[in-house]
Design a protein around this motif. Sequence first.
Motif, PDB file in Angstrom:
ATOM      1  N   ARG A  95       0.865  -1.186   0.000  1.00 41.52           N
ATOM      2  CA  ARG A  95       0.000   0.000   0.000  1.00 41.52           C
ATOM      3  C   ARG A  95       0.900   1.234   0.000  1.00 41.52           C
ATOM      4  N   VAL A  96       1.174   1.740  -1.198  1.00 40.20           N
ATOM      5  CA  VAL A  96       2.161   2.805  -1.358  1.00 40.20           C
ATOM      6  C   VAL A  96       1.618   3.886  -2.286  1.00 40.20           C
ATOM      7  N   ALA A  97       1.853   5.149  -1.930  1.00 37.86           N
ATOM      8  CA  ALA A  97       1.449   6.292  -2.762  1.00 37.86           C
ATOM      9  C   ALA A  97       2.648   7.201  -2.978  1.00 37.86           C
ATOM     10  N   ALA A  98       2.551   8.042  -4.001  1.00 36.93           N
ATOM     11  CA  ALA A  98       3.525   9.111  -4.237  1.00 36.93           C
ATOM     12  C   ALA A  98       2.780  10.433  -4.233  1.00 36.93           C
ATOM     13  N   ALA A  99       3.437  11.474  -3.716  1.00 39.00           N
ATOM     14  CA  ALA A  99       2.854  12.809  -3.673  1.00 39.00           C
ATOM     15  C   ALA A  99       3.967  13.823  -3.867  1.00 39.00           C
ATOM     16  N   GLY A 100       3.595  15.030  -4.303  1.00 38.24           N
ATOM     17  CA  GLY A 100       4.618  16.047  -4.468  1.00 38.24           C
ATOM     18  C   GLY A 100       4.037  17.387  -4.861  1.00 38.24           C
ATOM     19  N   HIS A 101       4.835  18.433  -4.624  1.00 36.75           N
ATOM     20  CA  HIS A 101       4.426  19.805  -4.906  1.00 36.75           C
ATOM     21  C   HIS A 101       5.293  20.405  -5.994  1.00 36.75           C
ATOM     22  N   SER A 102       4.671  21.030  -6.994  1.00 36.44           N
ATOM     23  CA  SER A 102       5.363  21.788  -8.030  1.00 36.44           C
ATOM     24  C   SER A 102       6.333  20.885  -8.802  1.00 36.44           C
ATOM     25  N   ALA A 103       7.656  21.154  -8.737  1.00 32.59           N
ATOM     26  CA  ALA A 103       8.606  20.241  -9.375  1.00 32.59           C
ATOM     27  C   ALA A 103       8.451  18.839  -8.811  1.00 32.59           C
ATOM     28  N   GLY A 104       8.081  18.756  -7.523  1.00 34.10           N
ATOM     29  CA  GLY A 104       7.769  17.458  -6.942  1.00 34.10           C
ATOM     30  C   GLY A 104       6.488  16.868  -7.494  1.00 34.10           C
ATOM     31  N   GLY A 105       5.575  17.739  -7.942  1.00 36.78           N
ATOM     32  CA  GLY A 105       4.382  17.256  -8.630  1.00 36.78           C
ATOM     33  C   GLY A 105       4.730  16.669  -9.986  1.00 36.78           C
ATOM     34  N   VAL A 106       5.672  17.304 -10.698  1.00 36.26           N
ATOM     35  CA  VAL A 106       6.170  16.738 -11.954  1.00 36.26           C
ATOM     36  C   VAL A 106       6.793  15.374 -11.693  1.00 36.26           C
TER      37      VAL A 106
END
Length: 321
Positions: A183-194
């Motif tokens: 059960r794993v997800a990825a998340a990020g903001h801006s360049a981290g969203g890319v």
Amino acid sequence: MPRRVTPALLASAVLMAGLVGCSADARKTESQQAPVEPQPAATPTPQVPAGKAPQRAFAVGVRQLKLNRDGRALPTTLWYPAAGQSGGAAKRSATAAEGRFPVVMFSHGLGGRPDDYATLLTRWAAAGFVVAAPMFPHTSRGADNNVLDVLNQPADVSYALDQVLALDGRAGDALRGRLDGERVAAAGHSAGGVTTIGLFTASRDERLDAGVVFAGTALGVGTAFAGAAAPQLFVHGELDEVVEYAAGRAAYDKVPWPKAMLSLPKGDHGRALLSDGATLRVVSDTSVEFLRWSLYGDADAKKRIPTDATRGDIATFDDHL
């Protein structure tokens, strides 16, 4: 869970134009989008079986991992559910709570660091998630801000995930037996969203069951979402001065899986993520319920998402979950 990571796309001048200034202090605005790739067939059903998320809040522990991928230093901060009384600041190296917890990999924006997002990420950990946030060698605050290196970051996240999940079987580690690698997800903001979008497209990591994209765009990583269905939550300010709302919406529109978009009519490039306030509370509550549903398989959490998203008329919610 089997893993497949495909090669990242080549760097392009369009990525440089679109991502310069992804930190909270940025002033430039993105105006171009990457070419749209044809959509592959996707498995229509999310992978996580039905279950129930913890309903109580946990205390939160925090620790550091010293990681390095082929000479790329990736110091990684871990926030995790801890034993003891809930509330208050995260406690360094606290004893982990009993249970097995899903993992969320978080990627910071250009000119940022994991600690910038501690308020949000601590709330995720308090809700029953282990959050791992690597600091990238070329896009973190104090680095050379080589924006093209964003295209190397999906591989960094996959490597960091390898190392985090290895703690579950490591004798003597405080998180031994506490990590649920299914059960794993990825998340990020801006360049981290890319970076996060790239983990579902050009550099698909098949271990990922869900994604959360804050003020992100598909520039450089494309919209060829691949592999098993992985629900996505996009969050974007309509007044974003760095990554135009339309660019984030365009990436969201190409997601072929269950998805939702939380739009903030008065929101900018994500400064609300960096400090406590009414907007952050809506974003954190909505994202917590999304993660409870997408990682724990909690159907009741899914029912609560629209209510949390529209509380106080701070946001509008496009729901295709």
